[in-house]
Design a protein around this motif. Structure first.
Motif, PDB file in Angstrom:
ATOM      1  N   LEU A  85       1.245  -1.361  -0.017  1.00 23.28           N
ATOM      2  CA  LEU A  85       0.106   0.447  -0.270  1.00 23.28           C
ATOM      3  C   LEU A  85       0.776   1.410   0.095  1.00 23.28           C
ATOM      4  N   GLN A  87       4.098   2.103  -0.825  1.00 20.00           N
ATOM      5  CA  GLN A  87       4.582   2.278  -2.927  1.00 20.00           C
ATOM      6  C   GLN A  87       3.159   2.531  -3.273  1.00 20.00           C
ATOM      7  N   VAL A  88       2.497   1.583  -3.195  1.00 21.27           N
ATOM      8  CA  VAL A  88       0.980   2.442  -3.725  1.00 21.27           C
ATOM      9  C   VAL A  88       0.745   4.220  -4.243  1.00 21.27           C
ATOM     10  N   HIS A  89       0.942   4.471  -3.208  1.00 17.73           N
ATOM     11  CA  HIS A  89       0.556   5.516  -2.322  1.00 17.73           C
ATOM     12  C   HIS A  89       1.375   6.711  -3.191  1.00 17.73           C
TER      13      HIS A  89
ATOM     14  N   ASP B  35      -9.573   2.016   1.407  1.00 16.04           N
ATOM     15  CA  ASP B  35      -7.497   2.470   1.490  1.00 16.04           C
ATOM     16  C   ASP B  35      -7.290   1.064   0.801  1.00 16.04           C
ATOM     17  N   PRO B  38      -7.509   2.840  -2.755  1.00 14.36           N
ATOM     18  CA  PRO B  38      -6.803   4.456  -2.473  1.00 14.36           C
ATOM     19  C   PRO B  38      -7.490   5.396  -4.251  1.00 14.36           C
ATOM     20  N   TYR B  99      -6.764   5.559   6.075  1.00 11.44           N
ATOM     21  CA  TYR B  99      -5.454   5.739   5.836  1.00 11.44           C
ATOM     22  C   TYR B  99      -5.300   6.371   4.688  1.00 11.44           C
ATOM     23  N   GLN B 103      -2.164   9.888   2.938  1.00 13.70           N
ATOM     24  CA  GLN B 103      -0.453   9.544   2.416  1.00 13.70           C
ATOM     25  C   GLN B 103      -1.103  10.119   0.927  1.00 13.70           C
ATOM     26  N   SER B 110       4.936   6.287   3.114  1.00 10.45           N
ATOM     27  CA  SER B 110       5.138   6.277   1.717  1.00 10.45           C
ATOM     28  C   SER B 110       6.363   7.438   1.509  1.00 10.45           C
ATOM     29  N   PHE B 113      10.095   5.934   0.335  1.00  8.47           N
ATOM     30  CA  PHE B 113      10.433   5.392  -1.141  1.00  8.47           C
ATOM     31  C   PHE B 113      11.319   6.074  -1.789  1.00  8.47           C
TER      32      PHE B 113
END
Lengths: 102, 316
Positions: A85, A87-89, B35, B38, B99, B103, B110, B113
């Motif tokens: 999740l 990473q998706v965001h 969630d 998203p 959630y 983000q 997030s 990353f």
């Protein structure tokens, strides 16, 4: 913009309806990385009762609760799901940025 | 919002058991939870719809009342505080957010990353710069290309400094100063600087015979005085093969003749330019007595003045 309100673990437990002991375990599992812990690498050295949760953490707690209690996700899968999740965001953000740049 | 029949919303019959209703709801909730989808507005709408439906027919008491027509699908007319089973479904009531909403504008989780696996993101986003890494390093080289290869296009193997061999496609019609950009070329790069592009600047070597004029190539063609007077067929070189050119009778120095399709190539191989041949009448190396004699005889009876205009304008 995230609100700057932070919650101690006891307050977080009340807000989310998740037991304090469960929250502690989730922090140890690194399912939740409370805001203030980022400043100190060593999770074990911190007194967990000094963890501070922000709104992001609380939303994440509620998501974990939903996954476990409502969707029957087992513990081994929780962090996989959270990782994907996140990473998706991240990808969604980058795509939005690119689309804005045209 | 509650205008949808709750049985329909959950996809169950009106005689479904409590277990069937719970199971149907769980399935929809899992599928459409915001969630887990998203940013998907439709998913959120379906989730809320399932949620609202389950609030009525998931509760034995309310289901009874609904079936008897005492309340509608939204739980009205009786004022009810929404009651929750087990989990907290009405998360977005009040200040609580899902959630995914935390983000949207760069949440902490997030954002973690950024900087991880630059090669993967570089491939996706075309080498966008990452925080904490150096800007991509481009490599620049120069290459001299034969006139023929530049005009017609060619594929040449080149060796970069460092020994790396490359097959380079030289596009037909390329001019000096143009730069070729090579994608996907493996070259050395620093670990923290993403791979940049490789550029090769082209310089076209001049040809001893031909010159380039936009999409045509030009050639100066010497002809003899008898070819000029009498006309005739002359063999002319092109970049590929020799061609027979008909020199017209009375051709002059400076006469231009066009050979179609022997000029500069284009990448799509249509619209190729032409070869323009400019004639140049060349005297024999020595004037032999026979030539001199016939010329004198011819001059006496055939005079013409190519300097007519010049004399007039120049006041001679």
């Amino acid at each position: 913009m995230e609100s700057t309100k932070v919650y101690r673990i006891q307050e977080a437990a009340i807000e989310t309806g998740v037991d304090e002991r469960a929250l502690l375990i989730w922090v140890q599992n690194e399912w939740i990385i409370p805001a203030h812990l980022l400043e100190d690498e060593d999770l074990n050295s911190q007194n967990p009762y000094q963890c501070e949760f922000d709104e992001e953490d609380l939303a994440r707690v509620r998501l974990i609760r939903t996954l476990q209690a409502e969707f029957g996700v087992n513990d081994n899968s929780i962090d996989i799901i959270l990782h994907l999740l996140d990473q998706v965001h991240h990808l969604q953000q980058r795509v939005r940025k690119l689309e804005r740049q045209g | 919002m509650a205008s949808v029949n709750p049985y329909q919303a959950l996809g169950v019959s009106a005689t479904a058991t409590a277990d069937e209703i719970r199971s149907a709801f769980r399935k929809l909730a899992k599928k459409f939870h915001p969630d887990l989808n998203p940013g998907n507005k439709e998913a959120e709408r379906r989730f809320k719809e399932a949620n609202a439906a389950y609030e009525i027919i998931g509760d034995a008491d309310k289901r009874g009342k609904f079936d008897r027509g005492e309340i509608d699908a939204s739980g009205a007319p009786i004022q009810q505080k929404p009651s929750f089973e087990e989990g907290n479904w009405n998360q977005d009531a009040g200040s609580q957010r899902y959630y995914y909403q935390t983000q949207q504008d760069g949440g902490r989780y997030s954002s973690a990353f950024e900087g991880i696996d630059p090669d993967f993101f570089e491939h996706l986003f075309g080498g966008q710069q990452f925080r904490g890494t150096r800007p991509p390093v481009d490599k620049h080289y120069r290459l001299e290309v034969d006139f023929k290869d530049a005009i017609l296009g060619a594929e040449r193997e080149i060796i970069l400094p460092g020994g790396k061999k490359l097959k380079l496609k030289i596009p037909p019609g390329i001019e000096s100063g143009k730069t070729l950009r090579l994608k996907g070329v493996e070259t050395e790069h620093a670990a923290d600087a993403p791979r940049g592009d490789t550029y090769v600047e082209i310089t076209v070597k001049p040809s001893p015979l031909f010159a380039r004029d936009k999409s045509d190539i030009t050639l100066e063609l010497p002809i003899t005085i008898d070819e000029a007077v009498l006309g005739g067929e002359v063999r002319v070189p092109t970049l590929e093969n020799a061609v027979v050119l008909k020199v017209p009778k009375g051709a002059n120095t400076g006469t231009k003749l066009r050979i179609k399709g022997k000029g500069v190539g284009t990448p799509n191989s249509k619209n190729r330019g032409d070869l323009i041949v400019t004639l140049k009448v060349v005297m024999p190396k020595t004037i032999d007595p026979d030539l001199e004699k016939s010329m004198k005889a011819w001059r006496d009876s055939h005079s013409y003045n190519p300097r007519e205009t010049l004399e007039r304008e120049g006041g001679i």
